[in-house]
Design an enzyme around this catalytic site. Sequence first.
Site, PDB file in Angstrom:
ATOM      1  CB  CYS A   1      -0.950  -0.021   1.200  1.00  0.00           C
ATOM      2  SG  CYS A   1      -0.132  -0.138   2.797  1.00  0.00           S
TER       3      CYS A   1
ATOM      4  CB  ALA B   1       3.327   3.832   4.391  1.00  0.00           C
ATOM      5  N   GLY B   2       3.145   0.697   2.962  1.00  0.00           N
ATOM      6  CA  GLY B   2       3.434  -0.702   3.308  1.00  0.00           C
ATOM      7  C   GLY B   2       3.271  -0.957   4.782  1.00  0.00           C
TER       8      GLY B   2
ATOM      9  N   GLY C   1      -0.152   0.313   7.430  1.00  0.00           N
ATOM     10  CA  GLY C   1      -1.474   0.096   8.015  1.00  0.00           C
ATOM     11  C   GLY C   1      -2.336  -0.898   7.278  1.00  0.00           C
ATOM     12  NE  ARG C   2      -4.140   1.931   2.507  1.00  0.00           N
ATOM     13  CZ  ARG C   2      -4.157   2.787   1.480  1.00  0.00           C
ATOM     14  NH1 ARG C   2      -5.217   2.835   0.678  1.00  0.00           N
ATOM     15  NH2 ARG C   2      -3.151   3.615   1.276  1.00  0.00           N
TER      16      ARG C   2
ATOM     17  CD  GLN D   1       0.027   3.574   9.423  1.00  0.00           C
ATOM     18  OE1 GLN D   1      -0.971   3.618   8.723  1.00  0.00           O
ATOM     19  NE2 GLN D   1       1.081   4.334   9.194  1.00  0.00           N
TER      20      GLN D   1
END
Length: 708
Positions: free
Chosen positions: A602, A604-605, A607-608, A646
């Site tokens: 995602c 930032a790699g 949260g999702r 996060q």
Amino acid sequence: MTSVTKSYNIIYGNSSSSTWTVSSNTTNVTLQSLTSGTNYTITVVTVGVRGYQSLPVSGSVYTNPSPPRSLIFNTFETNRITLSWGEPVNMTDVIKSYNITYGNSSSSTWTVSSNTTSVTIQSLTSGTNYTITVVTVGVRGYQSLPVSRSVYTSLPDQLNNAQVNLSPSGDTMDVTFAAFDKSNGPIVAYAVIMTTEMNGNKPLGGILSKTYNDFKNKTTNTYVTCIIEPKLTLRSVRSQELNVQVGDGSKTHSYVNGPLDPQLQYRVSIAGFTAINYDPYVDTINEGQSTATFTSYTDNVPTTTNTPNTSTVLGNTSNVSMTTGTLGEQASTQTSNTGTIVGAVIGSLVGVSAVSILGFLFWRKKRQRKQYEETSTSGRPAAVKSENFEEMFNKLKANNNKNLIEEYESLRDVGTLQPSSVALRPANTAKNQKDGVFPYDKSRVKLSTFKNSTVGYINASYIPGYRTEKEFIAAQNPLLETVSVFWCMIWENQINTIVMLSKCLENDKVQSEEYWPSSEDKTFGDIKVTLISENTLHDWTVRDFKVTNVKNSETRQVRQFHFMSWTENGDLNERDILLQFINLVLKHRKEYSPNCPTLVHCRAGAGRSGIFIALDRIINQLEDTNSVDLYETVHNLHLHRSSMVQTEAQYMFLHQCTLDIIRGENEARNQHNYQTVREEVLYEEIPNAFHSKSPKQKDEGVYSLSLN
């Protein structure tokens, strides 16, 4: 008929199925969802105005077989290797065999055939690295893509001359053994192997990666307790003897030398390595890439010992001091019994003191062991059975989520003290997403194609799943300058499943470079990518790519699952849709990539990607144990990449999804049930192009037909 309006009907089928018809307005068509290694009859007719049809033109063709799955080495001995593999996909009832080719760098190659999914290769050279390749052979000799692995054969066994001495408490033992014979090469390291298994003469294959933690978690009876590197960590060297204290709590690589259980019996084996290779991520021995020789096991060593000699002597003295009759008889043969009485009293006092000292030492050792064993679980919530999860969740939500917030706060900073020095180098800072996360040095993905960590740096981390330690790679979305390295990572890690959890553009902000081709092929460094198919549903798109290494013309298949209903700062209200998507990906992974990392990315790699991986682990844990441990799952993710879950809101969302999974339905959302949704509904519009081949090779499940 060049200028005449026309179309084409293509009818195809095999002897064991019905026929299907597709239409085309062009002179070529790709037939999907075929069975591997099967003969198809294909008929084409021209359709003119008013539906008038031409005479048919027919031909037959065989699809290529699919490759073997999950190549596994069952045993590797000094002169033979036994390996097995999984049945090729969609070929259960299809006639097939397998060709197994093997060789080493200093010899020719040999090929043997097998009609079963296992083979034993004989007459090999000990301590030698062999590359073994297996292909499926279908009718008319058509072959699948190859599956290859390398492995070392074992060295000849060593005699076991180990001497074992137990401590009084029974939770440590001194092991002394002679240095191994160097006729097969110098020994660079030793491993001390402990087992409570009473059967078998020496360690079996696969043991060298087992640790004390695996033993404590009851997943193995045999484990490596420590590594001895003679030049660095040798405890004592006397006349080529080596000594180690088992159970002293030390750590070498990922092997903890944990205390023994005084209630168990152990046997000891020593492994000596002429070449040793460690997994770069989990830091345990890579058995297939190491050359070792083993001793047989020692005899059983019970850790519950008899009373030490000191205690035995004290017992005799105590009897003397307590039995007056005996003292009287002694008095009649001596001039005075005063000395005897004084001696008995002094002996008793010494005995009591000795027992007290031994008791204190035993208590302290037990206390140290207890403190050690509780280190990994102290203060953490335990796994909960599925039937108790909702009650536990309600307690966390009580008082405005007070307990859940406190629980997440204890997770927020887990792992953050680990260094990320490579990611923070000035030359690499532009390769990270703005306000993103930085991969830890210990778990970042390293690319061997590039000679330094600046040119080959990528913001990606290995993440453990429920089954294996490198089950996932979590990465930030690729930037324009990192797309080539992104595809290099996919190639080097043999990734064939990609999960993308963001759009390329969200809220008018660029989230990701579009790293795949839309029509024409694209080349990224040495990797050429061809789009085979693209199917867009309401919430996700599935794309199939053919990926080619232009240096050696090797091709692979990669499927991308692109989930588009979840923005970075937006709420995902349709939890059931996400669970359907995860279940779809999970089914694909089990079939097509059980032994390869799955790439999840995602913006930032974090949260999702973290939520997706956590839910995959939770689904597997529930299926396997009917229990779930969300705290441990998130804790483990945070140790390998920061911010994987996060916020408190995401931690709450994870609990809500888990409750949906356990209930098996989501009564509050659109009456969907991710567990009971029919697989044909999930797959009905997704072309089965996952096995498409290069133009030079007919596909095992897809056939391209030119109608010129």
